[in-house]
Motif scaffolding. Structure first.
Motif, short mmCIF file in Angstrom:
data_model
loop_
_atom_site.label_atom_id
_atom_site.label_comp_id
_atom_site.label_asym_id
_atom_site.label_seq_id
_atom_site.Cartn_x
_atom_site.Cartn_y
_atom_site.Cartn_z
N ASP A 85 0.83 -1.29 -0.10
CA ASP A 85 -0.01 0.01 -0.06
C ASP A 85 0.92 1.25 0.08
O ASP A 85 1.45 1.71 1.09
CB ASP A 85 -0.87 -0.08 1.27
N TYR A 86 0.95 1.98 -1.05
CA TYR A 86 1.69 3.11 -1.39
C TYR A 86 1.25 4.21 -0.30
O TYR A 86 1.97 5.13 0.01
CB TYR A 86 1.92 3.53 -2.74
N LYS A 87 0.04 4.26 -0.10
CA LYS A 87 -0.53 5.46 0.78
C LYS A 87 0.35 5.14 2.12
O LYS A 87 0.32 6.35 2.97
CB LYS A 87 -2.00 5.26 0.97
N LEU A 88 0.46 3.99 2.78
CA LEU A 88 1.03 3.86 3.94
C LEU A 88 2.46 4.22 3.92
O LEU A 88 3.03 4.76 4.84
CB LEU A 88 1.12 2.24 4.18
N ALA A 89 3.21 4.22 2.80
CA ALA A 89 4.41 4.93 2.51
C ALA A 89 4.48 6.26 2.80
O ALA A 89 5.23 7.11 3.43
CB ALA A 89 4.97 4.43 1.23
N LEU A 90 3.35 6.89 1.98
CA LEU A 90 3.31 8.44 2.11
C LEU A 90 2.96 8.86 3.50
O LEU A 90 3.64 9.81 4.13
CB LEU A 90 2.11 8.79 1.30
N LEU A 91 2.02 8.12 4.10
CA LEU A 91 1.86 8.37 5.59
C LEU A 91 2.74 8.32 6.58
O LEU A 91 3.15 8.97 7.41
CB LEU A 91 0.51 7.74 5.77
N SER A 92 3.62 7.28 6.22
CA SER A 92 4.90 7.08 6.96
C SER A 92 5.81 8.10 6.93
O SER A 92 6.55 8.59 7.98
CB SER A 92 5.45 5.43 6.79
N ILE A 93 6.15 8.67 5.92
CA ILE A 93 6.86 9.75 5.62
C ILE A 93 6.41 11.04 6.31
O ILE A 93 7.26 11.58 7.07
CB ILE A 93 7.08 10.07 3.93
N SER A 94 5.27 11.26 6.17
CA SER A 94 4.76 12.44 6.68
C SER A 94 4.64 12.25 8.21
O SER A 94 4.85 13.22 9.02
CB SER A 94 3.40 13.18 6.18
N SER A 95 4.64 11.11 8.94
CA SER A 95 4.70 10.86 10.43
C SER A 95 6.02 10.93 10.71
O SER A 95 6.38 10.82 11.90
CB SER A 95 4.22 9.44 10.47
N GLY A 96 7.11 10.96 9.97
CA GLY A 96 8.53 11.21 10.59
C GLY A 96 9.43 10.06 10.23
O GLY A 96 10.61 10.19 10.73
N ALA A 97 9.19 9.14 9.47
CA ALA A 97 9.80 7.96 9.12
C ALA A 97 11.08 8.43 8.63
O ALA A 97 11.26 9.51 7.65
CB ALA A 97 9.45 6.90 8.46
N ASP A 98 12.46 8.04 9.03
CA ASP A 98 13.76 8.43 8.47
C ASP A 98 14.08 7.81 7.18
O ASP A 98 14.85 8.24 6.32
CB ASP A 98 14.71 8.32 9.46
N LYS A 119 7.33 12.64 -2.12
CA LYS A 119 7.13 12.87 -0.61
C LYS A 119 8.38 12.60 0.07
O LYS A 119 8.72 13.32 0.80
CB LYS A 119 6.10 11.71 -0.25
N SER A 120 9.13 11.64 -0.44
CA SER A 120 10.44 11.54 -0.10
C SER A 120 11.32 12.54 -0.24
O SER A 120 12.01 12.92 0.77
CB SER A 120 11.12 10.17 -0.56
N LYS A 121 11.19 13.09 -1.34
CA LYS A 121 12.11 14.43 -1.66
C LYS A 121 11.82 15.44 -0.68
O LYS A 121 12.71 16.21 -0.15
CB LYS A 121 12.00 14.90 -3.16
N GLU A 122 10.55 15.64 -0.50
CA GLU A 122 9.88 16.86 0.34
C GLU A 122 10.54 16.78 1.79
O GLU A 122 10.86 17.69 2.29
CB GLU A 122 8.42 16.53 0.12
N TYR A 123 10.49 15.47 2.32
CA TYR A 123 10.99 15.28 3.63
C TYR A 123 12.44 14.78 3.69
O TYR A 123 12.67 14.41 4.81
CB TYR A 123 9.87 14.22 4.23
N ASN A 124 13.05 14.75 2.63
CA ASN A 124 14.36 14.29 2.49
C ASN A 124 14.39 12.83 3.46
O ASN A 124 15.50 12.55 4.28
CB ASN A 124 15.45 15.23 3.37
N THR A 125 13.68 11.99 2.96
CA THR A 125 13.47 10.76 3.35
C THR A 125 14.29 9.77 2.64
O THR A 125 13.93 9.66 1.32
CB THR A 125 12.08 10.30 3.65
N SER A 126 15.14 8.82 3.15
CA SER A 126 15.62 7.97 2.26
C SER A 126 14.97 6.56 1.97
O SER A 126 13.93 6.32 2.74
CB SER A 126 17.03 7.40 2.93
#
Ligand code: SF4
Length: 357
Positions: A85-98, A119-126
């Protein structure tokens, strides 16, 4: 001396992975991620044990939302493990996953992947591209049925290309299989094609006993070949055991200094003390010591001090009790084993203090 393969460096939170960064140790929680209190407690215990990056499974929205609360209470970076579920990826990123871990086998839709990249670019998430032989695309599996390691590498390279085409490079890669030889072959092949940092492990390696052996062989072999920037020992056991095993692998290969090394003899008819019980006791006592001391527990004075000459400090049984020795020479004699063990632990702690001064 192991020559590590040169990889590019990325960051998972504050922890560098690849390049000249030390090989880091990872584990994964086995609590329900949405049970925030239990998950934090487990991560804290793992942190104390030496875990440097923690992964949590994100099977639902509640778990993704829990990440922001968990992150507030822990000190190590958190990787969100996403399946399907890609939506869980988006939500995890905005929740602060590194970092998020995604698998090419189960998020294939390019549009959805583009959203993850944005979203990963926006939050600098690897992102960890985690290829697993078990979830390879059917067509790839069919095409590479004679050498599945080729299929694993193909799948990783194809996925990476898509990310690069979308101007995303903040990635590390894993190429796992439960079969050691397939895993080794995939990592070796990939290393010749790409310099993305590698997360190394043998997936679903088994119980504490068999999993430790499989992981030590697979991860150990790759590290000796200079492959691996971060490792996870995967065990069907308390994840704290994963950390202990990972630390022992890195210490044994002299890749990192992560506390003392215990040398103990296998015991034989010459033994004068209960080596097995004493070695276990000493191992427990030195668990939290940080300096790279070599500590020996040997069965007899006849051979012990000589065989463990390398040790900074050791104990051995003798006809009248036991001895403590340093660099092969007798330091003190004891009639009672209990007293010898107490004194031994005291001496180790003194050496540790000296080392850290
Ligand atoms: Fe046997 Fe002594 Fe060697 Fe231990 S140190 S294996 S007891 S000879």
């Amino acid at each position: 001396m192991i020559n590590r393969r040169k990889t590019r460096k990325i960051f998972v939170g504050k922890v560098p992975v690849g390049g000249d960064a030390p090989v880091s140790i990872q584990s994964m929680t086995n609590t329900y991620t949405k049970d925030v209190i239990s998950t934090i407690k487990q991560i804290k215990r793992l942190e104390k044990r030496g875990c440097e990056i923690i992964r949590v499974a994100v099977p639902d929205e509640e778990s993704a939302m829990a990440i922001s609360q968990i992150k507030k209470k822990i000190n190590i970076p958190l990787v969100a493990d996403i399946h399907f579920d890609y939506k869980l990826a988006l939500l995890s990123i905005s929740s602060g996953a590194d970092c998020i871990r995604i698998n090419p086998g189960n998020i294939k839709n390019r549009k959805k992947l583009k959203e993850i990249i944005k979203k990963s670019k926006e939050y600098n998430t690897s992102i960890r591209i985690g290829v697993n032989s078990g979830s390879l695309d059917f067509k790839i599996r069919k095409k590479y049925e004679n050498d599945i390691s080729e299929g694993i590498v193909f799948s990783a390279m194809e996925y990476i290309k898509f990310f690069e085409d979308n101007d995303f490079f903040n990635m590390k890669v894993s190429l796992k299989s439960t079969d050691i030889m397939t895993t080794i072959s995939a990592y070796e092949k990939f290393s010749k094609k790409s310099d993305y940092p590698l997360h190394v492990g043998i997936t679903e390696a088994g119980t504490e006993f068999s999993g430790t052996i499989k992981s030590s062989i697979g991860i150990g072999y790759l590290l000796i070949r200079g492959i691996g920037d971060t490792i996870r020992v995967s065990l069907t056991a308390n994840p704290e055991k994963e950390i202990d095993t990972a630390k022992e692998i890195l210490k044994s290969l002299k890749i990192r200094e992560l506390g003392p090394t215990l040398i103990s003899c296998p015991t034989c008819a010459r033994r004068e003390i209960d080596v097995i019980a004493i070695a276990k006791n000493v191992e427990r006592e030195i668990k939290n010591i940080k300096s790279p001391l070599k500590v020996a527990v040997m069965g007899c004075e006849v051979n012990g001090p000589g065989e463990a000459k390398d040790a900074d400090i050791g104990l051995a049984g003798s006809i009248r009790g036991g001895i403590i020795f340093k660099e092969g020479r007798v330091l003190k004699r004891f009639e009672k084993t209990d007293e010898m063990i107490k004194e031994f632990i005291k001496e180790i702690k003194l050496l540790d203090e000296k080392y850290r001064r």
